[in-house]
Motif scaffolding. Structure first.
Motif, mmCIF file in Angstrom:
data_model
loop_
_atom_site.group_PDB
_atom_site.id
_atom_site.type_symbol
_atom_site.label_atom_id
_atom_site.label_comp_id
_atom_site.label_asym_id
_atom_site.label_seq_id
_atom_site.Cartn_x
_atom_site.Cartn_y
_atom_site.Cartn_z
ATOM 1 N N SER A 107 0.821 -1.224 0.000
ATOM 2 C CA SER A 107 0.000 0.000 0.000
ATOM 3 C C SER A 107 0.846 1.262 0.000
ATOM 4 O O SER A 107 0.383 2.334 0.377
ATOM 5 N N GLY A 108 2.108 1.138 -0.423
ATOM 6 C CA GLY A 108 2.987 2.295 -0.490
ATOM 7 C C GLY A 108 3.757 2.489 0.801
ATOM 8 O O GLY A 108 3.740 1.640 1.701
ATOM 9 N N PRO A 109 4.460 3.616 0.933
ATOM 10 C CA PRO A 109 5.266 3.850 2.126
ATOM 11 C C PRO A 109 4.403 4.131 3.346
ATOM 12 O O PRO A 109 3.437 4.885 3.290
ATOM 13 N N LEU A 110 4.749 3.495 4.469
ATOM 14 C CA LEU A 110 4.087 3.708 5.750
ATOM 15 C C LEU A 110 5.142 4.057 6.782
ATOM 16 O O LEU A 110 6.306 3.670 6.649
ATOM 17 N N GLY A 111 4.726 4.781 7.807
ATOM 18 C CA GLY A 111 5.670 5.161 8.851
ATOM 19 C C GLY A 111 5.104 4.916 10.224
ATOM 20 O O GLY A 111 3.889 4.834 10.425
ATOM 21 N N ALA A 112 5.994 4.788 11.217
ATOM 22 C CA ALA A 112 5.601 4.630 12.613
ATOM 23 C C ALA A 112 6.553 5.431 13.480
ATOM 24 O O ALA A 112 7.778 5.384 13.292
ATOM 25 N N THR A 113 5.999 6.191 14.428
ATOM 26 C CA THR A 113 6.800 6.962 15.366
ATOM 27 C C THR A 113 6.325 6.655 16.781
ATOM 28 O O THR A 113 5.170 6.295 17.008
ATOM 29 N N LEU A 114 7.228 6.817 17.739
ATOM 30 C CA LEU A 114 6.943 6.514 19.138
ATOM 31 C C LEU A 114 6.797 7.811 19.913
ATOM 32 O O LEU A 114 7.642 8.705 19.826
ATOM 33 N N ASP A 115 5.699 7.917 20.680
ATOM 34 C CA ASP A 115 5.430 9.085 21.513
ATOM 35 C C ASP A 115 5.016 8.587 22.892
ATOM 36 O O ASP A 115 3.841 8.309 23.137
ATOM 37 N N GLY A 116 5.998 8.451 23.789
ATOM 38 C CA GLY A 116 5.713 7.889 25.100
ATOM 39 C C GLY A 116 5.305 6.436 24.974
ATOM 40 O O GLY A 116 6.029 5.612 24.409
ATOM 41 N N ASP A 117 4.122 6.089 25.489
ATOM 42 C CA ASP A 117 3.621 4.720 25.391
ATOM 43 C C ASP A 117 2.804 4.481 24.129
ATOM 44 O O ASP A 117 2.309 3.370 23.923
ATOM 45 N N TRP A 118 2.645 5.497 23.307
ATOM 46 C CA TRP A 118 1.789 5.409 22.124
ATOM 47 C C TRP A 118 2.631 5.370 20.861
ATOM 48 O O TRP A 118 3.648 6.064 20.744
#
Length: 270
Positions: A107-118
């Motif tokens: 489905s193309g480029p995806l990203g994930a970032t971490l913000d505390g526990d989320w």
């Protein structure tokens, strides 16, 4: 003769509690593996999806290939297994804590970032367009739709209220002729949430998905338009249950959730 093994884990996604949310298998690979082997592993894991991740360059760049398989087929988009994959990349030390993960997917480029526990996932919006309700839909669901739409993946069906969504007992044996991945059923939220939903995908081997990230790529634009707000709280009312925070950002949806690793081990490699 020594046989290679690969690290594998089970991660419960869209929850802060073990044994709730949606469990996903996550297998870390050194490089591409045959699709036939990945399908066998996904069948062995027997979760809604198993994610397979391998670095496309030096892993310190945070750029990985990502594929998702149900027990019966490869799928184009999966939110909870992407969240699970990012969580375990950080937890396993494959990526430094907090460094963004970037994925190349069908489905193309995806990203994930971490913000505390989320963890926040950057996914494409998949808005549904209104369509005539299939004649058999109400009987299949056991409830009369308020609105019916469809995107490239699923039908999206609004029901009268959250209680109706929670109590639904659809006839899954009749879903096959619809020809799509499945049906997302939704209503305005209760218990402090903006929306509730459930997802049924028997056509890809998942009778009811505990928590479906990709479904919220349709739910976010739908409810943002109805409620006049771009930030939403969502609950998927399966037996395990799961919580998401959504933000509609143009043609993208930011999906926020938590995750818990419940099992780590190794599996025979391809």
């Amino acid at each position: 003769m020594t046989r290679l093994t690969q690290p594998i884990a089970v991660v419960d996604a869209f929850t802060s509690q073990a044994f709730r949310g949606n469990p996903a298998g996550v297998c870390l690979l050194d490089g591409p593996a045959p699709s036939e082997w990945m399908q066998l592993v996904a069948r062995e894991m027997a979760h809604a999806e198993t994610a397979f991740v391998w670095p496309l360059a030096d892993h310190e760049s945070g750029f990985f290939s990502l594929k998702w398989f149900t027990p019966t087929t490869e799928v184009d988009l999966c939110g909870h297994a992407t969240l699970a994959a990012a969580h375990w990349l950080w937890q396993s030390g494959m990526l430094p804590i907090g460094q963004p993960a970037r994925f190349a997917t069908l489905s193309g480029p995806l990203g994930a970032t971490l913000d505390g526990d989320w963890i926040e996932l950057d996914f494409p919006a998949e808005p549904a367009q209104a369509v005539p309700a299939p004649p058999e839909l109400a009987d299949m669901l056991g409830a009369k739709p308020v609105w019916v739409g469809r995107n490239r993946l699923d039908y999206l069906v609004e029901l009268t209220d959250a209680a109706q969504v929670r109590a639904l007992t659809p006839d899954l044996s009749r879903f096959g002729p619809l020809g799509f991945r499945g049906i997302i059923v939704t209503a305005a939220g209760d218990e402090g949430y903006d929306l509730v939903s459930r997802g049924f995908f028997p056509n890809v081997g998942i009778p009811e998905d505990p928590v479906t990230g990709s479904a919220h790529c349709a739910l976010a634009p739908y409810w943002a338009a109805k409620l006049g707000k771009t930030e939403l709280s969502a609950y998927q009312a399966s037996a395990r249950g799961g919580e998401l925070r959504l933000r509609l950002d143009g043609v993208r949806v930011k999906l926020r959730g938590q995750a818990v690793t419940t099992l780590e081990g190794r599996i025979w490699g391809p």
